[in-house]
Design a protein around this motif. Structure first.
Motif, PDB file in Angstrom:
ATOM      1  N   ASN A 131      36.815  40.164  12.213  1.00  0.00           N
ATOM      2  CA  ASN A 131      36.606  40.961  10.986  1.00  0.00           C
ATOM      3  C   ASN A 131      36.135  42.367  11.378  1.00  0.00           C
ATOM      4  O   ASN A 131      34.940  42.660  11.400  1.00  0.00           O
ATOM      5  N   ASP A 132      37.093  43.230  11.620  1.00  0.00           N
ATOM      6  CA  ASP A 132      36.762  44.595  12.031  1.00  0.00           C
ATOM      7  C   ASP A 132      37.357  45.666  11.105  1.00  0.00           C
ATOM      8  O   ASP A 132      37.307  46.848  11.421  1.00  0.00           O
ATOM      9  N   ASP A 153      42.736  42.814   8.034  1.00  0.00           N
ATOM     10  CA  ASP A 153      42.494  41.628   8.858  1.00  0.00           C
ATOM     11  C   ASP A 153      43.454  40.507   8.483  1.00  0.00           C
ATOM     12  O   ASP A 153      44.107  40.555   7.442  1.00  0.00           O
ATOM     13  N   ASP A 196      34.893  41.742   1.896  1.00  0.00           N
ATOM     14  CA  ASP A 196      35.615  40.631   2.516  1.00  0.00           C
ATOM     15  C   ASP A 196      34.643  39.530   2.942  1.00  0.00           C
ATOM     16  O   ASP A 196      33.455  39.571   2.596  1.00  0.00           O
ATOM     17  N   MET A 197      35.136  38.587   3.668  1.00  0.00           N
ATOM     18  CA  MET A 197      34.360  37.409   4.077  1.00  0.00           C
ATOM     19  C   MET A 197      33.876  36.626   2.866  1.00  0.00           C
ATOM     20  O   MET A 197      32.822  35.999   2.871  1.00  0.00           O
ATOM     21  N   ASP A 254      43.008  44.392   2.728  1.00  0.00           N
ATOM     22  CA  ASP A 254      42.220  44.224   3.978  1.00  0.00           C
ATOM     23  C   ASP A 254      43.210  44.010   5.111  1.00  0.00           C
ATOM     24  O   ASP A 254      44.100  43.149   5.030  1.00  0.00           O
ATOM     25  N   SER A 297      38.122  36.604   6.822  1.00  0.00           N
ATOM     26  CA  SER A 297      38.108  38.051   7.074  1.00  0.00           C
ATOM     27  C   SER A 297      38.796  38.836   5.954  1.00  0.00           C
ATOM     28  O   SER A 297      38.371  39.944   5.622  1.00  0.00           O
ATOM     29  N   ASP A 300      42.227  37.465  15.761  1.00  0.00           N
ATOM     30  CA  ASP A 300      41.597  38.417  14.831  1.00  0.00           C
ATOM     31  C   ASP A 300      40.102  38.205  14.773  1.00  0.00           C
ATOM     32  O   ASP A 300      39.615  37.067  14.856  1.00  0.00           O
ATOM     33  N   GLY A 342      30.099  40.454   5.768  1.00  0.00           N
ATOM     34  CA  GLY A 342      31.414  40.969   5.414  1.00  0.00           C
ATOM     35  C   GLY A 342      31.405  42.494   5.233  1.00  0.00           C
ATOM     36  O   GLY A 342      30.366  43.119   5.004  1.00  0.00           O
TER      37      GLY A 342
END
Length: 824
Positions: free
Chosen positions: A174-175, A208, A261-262, A206, A215, A172, A268
């Motif tokens: 973070n997309d 991810d 996120d992040m 999320d 992520s 994975d 993020g």
């Protein structure tokens, strides 16, 4: 080389570092292979890079199937490959390498790849065993692939080792930004809530991998809605952040929440959602009247229950919190007015409770209170939750009808008073300030026969005499109207007609009495018997001292048949004085009785008592009675004389009418005879006898040709129609039905009889009657005359002479002896 690839694709710093790390690993695997490290035993395998898979190791593991292996914890799995998602480089990504222990590097070994994505996503170099990914992979679409590898002889395709299964996992990155799947959100919170009151919780997701790095670690923050609301970063719970938020000032708020996120760090991805928050109402505002004083007016002609005016206290709260109850708390008009609440408009409605009078009081003051019925205890300190206002009501003048000083009137007037006699006076007055004069009127529908009239000053008088016995009470109405106006008012007037003694007394019951021809039960030699008791009534009101007296009329006071005794108690007894009544001789007697009421003025009347003689048995029970009326020898009553005279007058009128009709019928014949010209042709030469000479020639001979045949009519009667006797008819029978023929025949015989006297001659007949000097020779009335003969000896002759003894064997006695006999 990894850094160069990342720059060419324009990836972020993090993605470049990951790619560099993967390339370094692949290079190390390739270097180890070239140095001859194709196979490692189980002790050194844990240090091998996962990108290099040995098929020999798999064979050793396969040979030990069925054994329970107890291995220490390891940091990697031997049969897994990893590939980074979203790689977009120019060359296919090297996923890993397969190698068999039997491979000598001479190209006789062929590697075959099968399973999920084999040949399309993943390809293998059959000589070297290198596996490449030909397409960009997305972990959120598919996170891993299961593949199978096998080494076979290139020439014979015979398997050199059993197939080995391994997994390729997509690593994975973070997309994917966070998403609020249930937004936008709507929430409500009471106004005036304390700081930190929870409103609602929002949640973002999320896509991810949450187990890889940061992520999928989300942090919430508020972008719009400060300073009224706040959000907890980790939970997403929205809370109030400002005290005393007032719904009446602002009711709705638009809040924007962000999820990043992040862990919320730089780099993020983030997502937002909207939350619409509405403040709900609480009772935090007391009612308030817009004005302190309200002015209203009411006309004096309004009836109770009519609306006077409205007012309303304003309360910005909603629903039950904004309800207001109204009540009157003070003022001089609390007894005259009332207040209620309109359920639709929530207004206070002032209504008239009692009718007002402009001339009595022209203004009223009321104090009204408006209060909330539902109070929130949390806000008691903000009270009081009520307000007061003053209402001033003015009374307007109206044109009112006159008012009678009494609700009704009752008068008395005597009957038979002359026209114009005053009955009583009514009075009405105008209550208005103008005090206009009043006129009076008796509506005709209340006095249809117009017994009364009323003057301009309200005096009621009689129009004609009144009769209490016909109508003892007269209930009329009097209308009063102001002059020049149309409104009127009516009052009830009850007029009692007082009694005057103007009605004579009369018998109370039927005036018929039945008596037997003889009274067999009476054994006394003196015969006086009670046959009836009579009483009287009077249409007038009987006073306590008033009573009736009875007496025989003067014309029958001394008759020999009946007598009367006044009992002095309003009744009288009728006695018979003799025996021997014969109903064949006379079956009805009329006894006139005078009755006096002793009133003031005194009234009396003569009433005739009818006594009928009937046949009775031995027990004096009435049998049959004959109805042929006869008058007492003592005389006739006034009514009987009037009836006889009326009959005589009617008969005379019929005779006169008949003669007139006969003469009218004969007039044409007489006129014809007078106009006959032949009467003037009589000539004679002799002189002499005057009128008698005219008998020498009879003109009737010319008028009656039958005279030439020898038939000459009589000269002493008037010529009329001749009816010859019918031959063979003779004298008709007495019961002949044809009476007309019988009469005409007798007239014709009389006219043709030469021995009959002239029609205009006076005939004298001798007869014996009541006025004869010789007196009557009849013995029918001898019983009523005084006689010295004593026929009592007939009583001893037996039952055959009983009737004769009753007729002749009586004696006259005193009425008092009869009373004694009746008492005994």
């Amino acid at each position: 080389m990894g850094v160069l690839i990342a720059k060419r694709q324009g990836l972020g710093l993090l993605r470049a570092l990951l790619v560099l790390l993967g390339v370094s690993v692949l290079c190390s695997v390739a270097l180890g292979t070239r140095k001859g490290h194709a196979s490692l035993d189980h002790r050194s395998h844990r240090h091998r890079h996962p990108g290099h898979l040995s098929l020999h190791r798999h064979r050793q593991r396969a040979g030990k199937e069925g054994q329970v292996l107890h291995r220490s914890k390891r940091g990697w799995v031997w049969n897994q490959f990893f590939v980074i998602e979203e790689y977009t480089g120019p060359d296919p990504v090297l996923v890993g390498r397969l190698h068999s222990d039997v491979d000598k590097g001479d190209g006789t070994i062929k590697y075959i790849l099968s399973g999920e994505g084999a040949g399309t996503i993943f390809v293998i170099d059959d000589k070297t065993g290198n596996i490449h990914a030909t397409k960009t992979l997305d972990r959120e679409e598919r996170a891993e692939y299961t593949l199978t590898a096998q080494a076979v002889a290139r020439n014979t395709n015979e398997p050199l080792e059993p197939p080995s299964e391994f997994i390729v996992k997509v690593q994975d990155i973070n997309d994917n930004p966070p998403e609020f799947l249930h937004g936008p959100y709507y929430a409500m919170v009471p106004e005036m809530s304390n700081v930190g009151t929870s409103v609602m919780q929002v949640t973002a997701t999320d896509a991810d991998d949450p187990t890889y790095g940061n992520s999928a670690r989300l942090v919430y923050s508020i972008l719009q809605g400060q300073p009224y609301f706040s959000v907890e970063p980790q939970t997403g719970i929205i809370r109030t952040a400002l005290p005393n938020m007032d719904r009446e000032a602002r009711q709705e708020y638009d809040v924007v929440i962000q999820a990043k996120d992040m862990g919320g760090h730089m780099g993020g991805l983030s997502g937002t959602t909207e939350v619409k928050i509405t403040l709900t109402d609480v009772n935090d505002n007391p009612p308030k009247f817009p004005q302190s004083v309200y002015s209203m007016s009411v006309s004096e002609d309004k009836v109770p229950g009519e609306e006077v005016g409205r007012l309303k206290a304003k309360d910005p709260d909603l629903g039950d919190n904004g309800l207001v109850n109204y009540r009157l708390i003070d003022g001089d008009g609390m007894n005259m007015f009332e207040i209620s609440t309109n359920s639709e408009t929530r207004e206070a409605v002032v209504k008239l409770k009692k009718q007002v009078d402009f001339e009595t009081k022209r203004s009223y003051t009321l104090k009204v209170e408006g209060s909330n019925p539902h109070i929130d205890s949390r806000f008691l300190a903000w009270g009081p939750y009520k307000d007061e206002a003053t209402i001033k009501i003015s009374v307007e003048d109206a044109d009112e009808p006159p008012v009678f000083v009494a609700p009704s009137y009752t008068f008395e007037v005597e009957e038979n008073v002359p026209q114009g006699t005053p009955v009583g006076r009514v009075h009405a007055k105008d209550t208005d300030v103008a005090n206009n004069p009043v006129r009076y009127l008796i509506p005709r529908y209340t006095d249809v026969d117009q017994f009364f009239s009323i003057s301009e000053d309200g005096l009621i008088t009689t129009n004609r005499p009144l009769d209490r016995e016909t109508q003892p009470w007269h209930n009329i109405s009097v209308s009063a109207t102001e002059i020049g106006h149309h409104q009127d008012t009516k009052v009830r007037v009850n007029i009692k007609v007082k009694d005057v003694n103007d009605n004579p007394p009369e018998f109370a019951s039927d005036n018929e009495v039945f008596m037997c021809e003889t009274h067999t039960k009476t054994k006394t030699p003196c015969f006086i018997s009670l046959i009836q008791s009579v009483s009287a009534v009077d249409k007038d009101e009987m006073a306590h001292r008033q009573h009736f007296t009875f007496s025989l009329a003067p014309e029958v006071a001394h008759n020999q048949n009946f007598t009367l005794k006044d009992n002095r108690d309003g009744t009288a007894s009728i006695y018979v004085l003799r025996k021997g009544f014969n109903r064949l001789t006379q079956d009805v007697y009329f006894l006139p009785i005078e009755i006096n009421d002793n009133g003031f003025p005194s009234m009396s009347s003569t009433n005739t008592l009818t006594i009928k003689v009937c046949s009775c048995d031995s027990e004096d029970n009435i049998g049959s009675c004959h109805m042929a009326p006869h008058v007492l020898p003592a005389g006739l009553s006034t009514g009987a004389l009037i009836a006889i005279l009326a009959c005589i007058v009617i008969l005379l009128a019929i005779v006169v009418l008949f003669v007139a009709l006969r003469r009218q019928k004969k007039e044409p014949l007489i006129v014809f005879e007078e106009e006959d010209i032949r009467e003037n042709i009589i000539t004679y030469d002799d002189e002499g006898g005057g009128e008698e000479d005219t008998e020498a020639f009879d003109i009737a001979t010319l008028q009656n040709p039958d005279g030439a045949n020898g038939f000459l009519p009589r000269k002493d009667i008037k010529p009329e129609l001749q009816f010859p006797i019918r031959p063979g008819l003779g004298r008709p029978a007495a019961n002949s039905v044809d009476v007309d023929d019988f009469i005409k025949t007798r007239i014709a015989e009389a006219d043709s009889d030469p021995t009959a006297p002239p029609y205009d001659s006076i005939q004298i007949y001798g007869y014996e009657g009541r006025g004869s000097l010789a007196g009557s020779l009849s013995s029918l009335e001898s019983v009523t005359t005084e006689s010295d003969l004593d026929y009592d000896y007939l009583q001893s002759w037996g039952p055959r002479f009983r009737k004769l003894a009753d007729l002749y064997g009586t004696k006259d006695c005193s009425i008092y002896d009869a009373d004694d006999d009746e008492d005994s």
